[in-house]
Structure formats: structure tokens, C-alpha cells
Design a protein around this motif. Structure first.
Motif, short mmCIF file in Angstrom:
data_model
loop_
_atom_site.label_atom_id
_atom_site.label_comp_id
_atom_site.label_asym_id
_atom_site.label_seq_id
_atom_site.Cartn_x
_atom_site.Cartn_y
_atom_site.Cartn_z
N ASN A 146 88.49 -107.53 -17.64
CA ASN A 146 89.77 -107.69 -16.93
C ASN A 146 90.47 -108.97 -17.38
O ASN A 146 91.65 -108.95 -17.73
CB ASN A 146 89.53 -107.75 -15.43
CG ASN A 146 88.95 -106.48 -14.85
OD1 ASN A 146 88.00 -105.92 -15.40
ND2 ASN A 146 89.48 -106.02 -13.72
N GLU A 147 89.71 -110.09 -17.39
CA GLU A 147 90.32 -111.36 -17.75
C GLU A 147 90.60 -111.47 -19.24
O GLU A 147 91.60 -112.04 -19.65
CB GLU A 147 89.43 -112.51 -17.28
CG GLU A 147 89.35 -112.65 -15.77
CD GLU A 147 89.10 -114.08 -15.33
OE1 GLU A 147 89.44 -115.01 -16.09
OE2 GLU A 147 88.59 -114.26 -14.22
N SER A 149 91.41 -109.07 -21.24
CA SER A 149 92.56 -108.22 -21.58
C SER A 149 93.82 -108.62 -20.83
O SER A 149 94.93 -108.21 -21.21
CB SER A 149 92.24 -106.76 -21.27
OG SER A 149 92.09 -106.56 -19.87
N GLY A 150 93.67 -109.40 -19.75
CA GLY A 150 94.81 -109.74 -18.93
C GLY A 150 95.37 -108.57 -18.16
O GLY A 150 96.54 -108.58 -17.76
N ARG A 151 94.53 -107.56 -17.92
CA ARG A 151 94.99 -106.35 -17.24
C ARG A 151 94.12 -106.06 -16.02
O ARG A 151 92.96 -106.47 -15.96
CB ARG A 151 94.94 -105.14 -18.18
CG ARG A 151 95.87 -105.24 -19.37
CD ARG A 151 95.69 -104.05 -20.30
NE ARG A 151 96.61 -104.09 -21.42
CZ ARG A 151 97.85 -103.59 -21.40
NH1 ARG A 151 98.29 -102.99 -20.30
NH2 ARG A 151 98.63 -103.67 -22.46
N ASP A 152 94.69 -105.33 -15.09
CA ASP A 152 93.94 -104.83 -13.95
C ASP A 152 93.25 -103.53 -14.38
O ASP A 152 93.89 -102.49 -14.53
CB ASP A 152 94.87 -104.57 -12.77
CG ASP A 152 94.13 -104.04 -11.55
OD1 ASP A 152 92.88 -103.96 -11.60
OD2 ASP A 152 94.79 -103.69 -10.55
N LEU A 153 91.94 -103.62 -14.59
CA LEU A 153 91.18 -102.47 -15.08
C LEU A 153 90.42 -101.78 -13.95
O LEU A 153 89.51 -100.99 -14.21
CB LEU A 153 90.20 -102.91 -16.16
CG LEU A 153 90.82 -103.59 -17.40
CD1 LEU A 153 89.74 -104.01 -18.37
CD2 LEU A 153 91.82 -102.67 -18.08
N SER A 154 90.77 -102.09 -12.71
CA SER A 154 90.07 -101.50 -11.58
C SER A 154 90.21 -99.98 -11.60
O SER A 154 91.25 -99.43 -12.00
CB SER A 154 90.60 -102.05 -10.27
OG SER A 154 91.98 -101.80 -10.12
N GLU A 160 85.99 -104.74 -11.26
CA GLU A 160 85.96 -105.53 -12.49
C GLU A 160 84.92 -104.95 -13.45
O GLU A 160 83.86 -104.50 -13.03
CB GLU A 160 85.65 -106.99 -12.18
CG GLU A 160 85.91 -107.94 -13.32
CD GLU A 160 86.11 -109.38 -12.85
OE1 GLU A 160 86.48 -110.22 -13.69
OE2 GLU A 160 85.91 -109.66 -11.66
#
Length: 325
Positions: A146-147, A149-154, A160
Motif C-alpha cells: 500500500n505504502e 505504491s501510494g494506493r489504497d489496496l484494501s 493492507e
């Protein structure tokens, strides 16, 4: 063989708000640092040691009760009974240095054990001062996708995702008394919508040295790891009571194919209760082994001192007292 009490990763994350972690047996990890239990307490609540129970810093109070605002450490004396990672049950009193923390995308957990550090153990036990291993270590880094890629991967309850690894090393005095194992795979944190913290890691295993076993220098099996934790109580004296546990299921190995004393699967389930102040903590752990260390329970072996029956299934126990800093 492993003494691991590694802390579950979800436990470390929630505590530091705060495995990791697991850490933790656990922990641990693990076993089981509860440094950040104080996040759930008021900064005005005095601990029994006379220090504030919270380690949060402010402009008026810039110094924490701990040496770092993210890297947590503790030293613990642990007594263990009926530990079943090998073909013979081990009783030991040993010293453990444990560390964990979260910094940016890095979620880190690890510990270093010094087996039989105090010269106390049963006949099957050995350590640094009587020809055994001076160090048993485990390091579990995870990198947040998540961090990175800088994306919300939920995805659903998965909050996470991580690239996850788990390296275990037993520094035996020769290759037949040494373990060097690397697990690599994916990890997750799971949002349960409750105080229950949970994470799941899935690894493939590469086995270098393994005490002379047939699966050395090969990819050999998988590990599914579920970690969970729950805060039980806070007390007026600044202490907290916490439960942390994890279950490791190893499967898909070929080790037992040509050796009736070994197995292709094993299960270890750890249940830890920790009573913790700002620095001082006490832990009690019950751990269940099924074919611990992939040794076939009930099989017969002889290491030169007569036949004995493997007892790799059953309960083992730990008691510890430590100092967090």
C-alpha cells in the motif's frame, strides 16, 4: 530448535498505534513485546514504576519512556518446559533480546535467543557454554505494498498487503547442528471491525541447512500463518493484560516421503498472556505442537544412548519476565 515466541504482526501494529511480531511468538513471538499497550491508556495515568504509562511525546515532554519513537526493544528471561520442535522435549532457561517496529513501509520484527544462557536445562538441552548453539535468531520484515505504491489496496476485510519474509537461523557448532531457513511470500492485515487484531501470511520455504535433514538446499513446502491478538484489561496501577497468539501450518514438504520418523506437515499454535507496565512485563505462554519440527510423533529413534520414542505432539509452556526500553 526454535524457542520462538514471536509477536503477531497485527498485534504489533495495533500496539504501536503501534508482529509484527510476530512482530512475536509470539509474538511472540512471540513471542510477545507489549511495549505499546500504553497507547490505549491516558497520558496522565501513572504506571506502577512511577512513569507515565504512555510513551507519546509532546513539546512539553519531548522525551519518551523508550529509546526510540518507532524501534521497540526488550530483554526477557524465559523458562520453557516440554518444547517439542525436535525429537526430544527441551526444558531450558534462556535469555532473549526482541525488537519490533513500523517505519514507513517497513514492518519489522525479530529476536535473538541465547539458549541455556544460565546453564539450566534438561539432558537434551545444550547452549553456548556446553557445545550447543550460542544463538538462535529469527527476523521477520514485511514491506507494505500500500505504502510503496501510494494506493489504497484494501480488498474487503484486507486492509493492507505486504511483501513478507521470515528468516530463521540456528548457529550450531557444525552443519549437522545448524538451521538456515527462509520463508518468502505475501502478508496481509485484516480489519475485523472489532478490538480483535488479525493478520495472515503465506510463504514458500527455501531450506538451506536443517540439522542434516534430507531437504537441505531445496524449496520444500509452504507455511500458512494466522496471527491474532486481543486487549483484555487495563488496571488502575497502569498495567495492561493482553492476549496474543498465532498458528503456523507447515505443509507440502517432501521430508517425510523417505523417512518414517519425519512428516510432510506440522502445526504449532501459540497462546500468550502478557501483564505489562511501562517497562516491566510478565508473560505466560501455552503452545500446542502437532509433529513439531516435522518429527513424526510416536516414531522410534536412537542417537547412541538407547532407543527412545519421539514426543513431538502435545503442549509446551513458557514463563518470562522482561524489561522494555
Amino acid at each position: 530448535m526454535s524457542h520462538s515466541l514471536s509477536m503477531p504482526a497485527s498485534c504489533r501494529a495495533s500496539l504501536r498505534t503501534s508482529f509484527a511480531m510476530s512482530g512475536a511468538l509470539v509474538a511472540t513471538a512471540l513471542l510477545l513485546p507489549l511495549t505499546a499497550h500504553a497507547d490505549q491508556q491516558s497520558s496522565e495515568t501513572p504506571a506502577a514504576s512511577g512513569e507515565t504509562a504512555s510513551y507519546d511525546t509532546t513539546d512539553e515532554s519531548p522525551r519518551s519512556a523508550y529509546l526510540s519513537d518507532w524501534y521497540n526493544q526488550n530483554v526477557t528471561v524465559i523458562g520453557s518446559k516440554d518444547i517439542r520442535f525436535g525429537p526430544q522435549k527441551i526444558d531450558d532457561i534462556y535469555l532473549e533480546y526482541e525488537f519490533f517496529g513500523r517505519k514507513g513501509p517497513l514492518d519489522l520484527y525479530g529476536y535473538i535467543d541465547m539458549p541455556k544462557f544460565f546453564g539450566i536445562g534438561n539432558a537434551a538441552d545444550s547452549g553456548a557454554f556446553d557445545g550447543g548453539s550460542p544463538i538462535f535468531a529469527e527476523i521477520k520484515p514485511r514491506l507494505s505494498l500500500n505504502e510503496l505504491s501510494g494506493r489504497d489496496l484494501s480488498l474487503g476485510p484486507i486492509s493492507e498487503w505486504y511483501l513478507a519474509a521470515n528468516w530463521i537461523y540456528d548457529w550450531g557448532h557444525n552443519s549437522d547442528n545448524r538451521q538456515n531457513t527462509l520463508y518468502t511470500g505475501l502478508g496481509t492485515d485484516i480489519d475485523t471491525g472489532s478490538p480483535l487484531g488479525m493478520s495472515f501470511n503465506f510463504y514458500g520455504k527455501y531450506q538451506w541447512e536443517n540439522y542434516g535433514a534430507e531437504n537441505e538446499n531445496s524449496w520444500d513446502g509452504y507455511r500458512a500463518q494466522l496471527e491474532y491478538n486481543y486487549p483484555l484489561a487495563s488496571f488502575d496501577n497502569g498495567a495492561s493484560l493482553f492476549y496474543a497468539g498465532f498458528t503456523n501450518y507447515d505443509f507440502g514438504s517432501d521430508l517425510g516421503d523417505g523417512d518414517s520418523t519425519r512428516t510432510n506437515e506440522a502445526v504449532v499454535a501459540t497462546n500468550a498472556f502478557v501483564y505489562s507496565f511501562t517497562h516491566l512485563r510478565f508473560l505466560a505462554v501455552a503452545r500446542y505442537f502437532h509433529n513439531g519440527g516435522q518429527w513424526n510423533d510416536g516414531s522410534e529413534l536412537n542417537f547412541g544412548d538407547g532407543d527412545f520414542r519421539v514426543r513431538s505432539t502435545g503442549w509446551g509452556y513458557y514463563l518470562g519476565v522482561g524489561w522494555q526500553f
